[in-house]
Design a protein around this motif. Structure first.
Motif, short mmCIF file in Angstrom:
data_model
loop_
_atom_site.label_atom_id
_atom_site.label_comp_id
_atom_site.label_asym_id
_atom_site.label_seq_id
_atom_site.Cartn_x
_atom_site.Cartn_y
_atom_site.Cartn_z
N GLU A 44 0.83 -1.20 0.00
CA GLU A 44 0.00 0.00 0.00
C GLU A 44 0.87 1.26 0.00
O GLU A 44 2.02 1.24 0.41
CB GLU A 44 -0.90 0.00 1.24
N ARG A 45 0.26 2.34 -0.45
CA ARG A 45 0.93 3.63 -0.39
C ARG A 45 0.96 4.09 1.07
O ARG A 45 -0.07 4.06 1.76
CB ARG A 45 0.19 4.65 -1.25
N VAL A 46 2.12 4.53 1.53
CA VAL A 46 2.27 4.96 2.91
C VAL A 46 2.94 6.33 2.96
O VAL A 46 3.71 6.70 2.07
CB VAL A 46 3.08 3.95 3.75
N ILE A 47 2.66 7.04 4.02
CA ILE A 47 3.26 8.35 4.16
C ILE A 47 4.71 8.23 4.61
O ILE A 47 5.05 7.35 5.41
CB ILE A 47 2.45 9.24 5.13
N VAL A 48 5.55 9.09 4.08
CA VAL A 48 6.95 9.14 4.44
C VAL A 48 7.22 10.35 5.34
O VAL A 48 7.86 10.23 6.38
CB VAL A 48 7.82 9.23 3.17
N ALA A 49 6.72 11.50 4.91
CA ALA A 49 6.95 12.73 5.65
C ALA A 49 5.92 13.76 5.22
O ALA A 49 5.39 13.69 4.11
CB ALA A 49 8.36 13.27 5.43
N SER A 50 5.66 14.71 6.10
CA SER A 50 4.77 15.80 5.75
C SER A 50 5.30 17.09 6.38
O SER A 50 6.09 17.06 7.33
CB SER A 50 3.34 15.54 6.21
N ILE A 51 4.84 18.21 5.84
CA ILE A 51 5.31 19.50 6.30
C ILE A 51 4.17 20.50 6.24
O ILE A 51 3.32 20.45 5.35
CB ILE A 51 6.51 19.97 5.43
N SER A 52 4.15 21.37 7.23
CA SER A 52 3.08 22.35 7.30
C SER A 52 3.23 23.42 6.23
O SER A 52 4.29 23.55 5.61
CB SER A 52 3.05 23.00 8.68
N ALA A 61 7.76 9.39 9.17
CA ALA A 61 7.52 8.00 9.52
C ALA A 61 8.75 7.46 10.25
O ALA A 61 9.88 7.89 9.99
CB ALA A 61 7.27 7.19 8.26
N ASP A 62 8.53 6.54 11.16
CA ASP A 62 9.64 6.00 11.95
C ASP A 62 10.73 5.41 11.06
O ASP A 62 11.91 5.48 11.39
CB ASP A 62 9.12 4.93 12.90
N SER A 63 10.33 4.85 9.95
CA SER A 63 11.27 4.15 9.08
C SER A 63 12.28 5.08 8.42
O SER A 63 13.32 4.63 7.92
CB SER A 63 10.52 3.37 8.00
N VAL A 64 12.00 6.40 8.41
CA VAL A 64 12.90 7.33 7.73
C VAL A 64 13.47 8.39 8.66
O VAL A 64 14.29 9.21 8.23
CB VAL A 64 12.21 8.01 6.53
N LYS A 65 13.06 8.38 9.91
CA LYS A 65 13.56 9.39 10.85
C LYS A 65 15.08 9.36 10.93
O LYS A 65 15.68 8.29 11.04
CB LYS A 65 12.96 9.16 12.23
N GLY A 66 15.68 10.53 10.88
CA GLY A 66 17.13 10.63 10.96
C GLY A 66 17.84 10.43 9.64
O GLY A 66 19.04 10.68 9.54
N ARG A 67 17.11 9.99 8.62
CA ARG A 67 17.72 9.77 7.30
C ARG A 67 17.14 10.71 6.23
O ARG A 67 17.86 11.12 5.33
CB ARG A 67 17.52 8.32 6.85
N PHE A 68 15.86 11.00 6.31
CA PHE A 68 15.18 11.84 5.32
C PHE A 68 14.85 13.19 5.94
O PHE A 68 14.56 13.29 7.14
CB PHE A 68 13.88 11.19 4.87
N THR A 69 14.86 14.23 5.10
CA THR A 69 14.47 15.56 5.52
C THR A 69 13.53 16.17 4.50
O THR A 69 13.86 16.23 3.31
CB THR A 69 15.69 16.47 5.68
N ILE A 70 12.37 16.59 4.96
CA ILE A 70 11.41 17.26 4.10
C ILE A 70 11.58 18.77 4.28
O ILE A 70 11.82 19.26 5.39
CB ILE A 70 9.96 16.82 4.43
N SER A 71 11.47 19.49 3.19
CA SER A 71 11.58 20.95 3.25
C SER A 71 10.79 21.54 2.09
O SER A 71 10.36 20.82 1.19
CB SER A 71 13.04 21.41 3.19
N ARG A 72 10.61 22.83 2.15
CA ARG A 72 9.87 23.51 1.08
C ARG A 72 10.42 24.90 0.88
O ARG A 72 10.95 25.53 1.82
CB ARG A 72 8.39 23.57 1.41
N ASP A 73 10.28 25.39 -0.34
CA ASP A 73 10.65 26.76 -0.68
C ASP A 73 9.40 27.39 -1.28
O ASP A 73 9.08 27.17 -2.45
CB ASP A 73 11.81 26.77 -1.67
#
Length: 123
Positions: A44-52, A61-73
């Motif tokens: 199934e499709r699962v969430i990885v990260a979200s940002i306000s 998501a716990d599986s990516v904490k410390g490895r992935f960074t979400i950001s926006r411009d």
């Protein structure tokens, strides 16, 4: 309406890095909460990260904490996902998504989706 186009996917060896981008067109990008999802074959499709909408708050998501960074411009109408220390289990199609707008957090529903970009991590 928001149109979303992902880019930056590809093939990488375990331990490597990739940065995904999601270019948004349409009005009011800065009022939309955004997220990255992934879907592996047969899963199934699962969430990885979200940002306000402002970028001040994020979820991982716990599986990516410390490895992935979400950001926006918001000036560039672009969402990013920096992925480091990639593992074979990260192999999936990655999708960006936007909520309906209105500058709210946390995100309860995603209303707009990109077409996805493939990430393949080999061991």
């Amino acid at each position: 309406q928001v149109q979303l186009v992902e880019s930056g996917g590809g093939s990488v060896q375990a331990g490597g890095s990739l940065r995904l981008s999601c270019a948004a067109s349409g009005r009011g990008f800065s009022s939309h909460g955004m997220g990255w999802f992934r879907q592996a074959p047969g899963k199934e499709r699962v969430i990885v990260a979200s940002i306000s909408w402002s970028g001040a708050s994020a979820y991982y998501a716990d599986s990516v904490k410390g490895r992935f960074t979400i950001s926006r411009d918001n000036a560039k109408n672009t969402l990013y996902l920096q992925m480091n220390s990639l593992k074979p289990d990260d192999t999936a199609v990655y999708y960006c998504a936007a909520d309906r707008g209105g500058a709210s957090w946390p995100i309860s529903e995603y209303n707009y989706w990109g077409q996805g970009t493939q990430v393949t991590v080999s061991s």
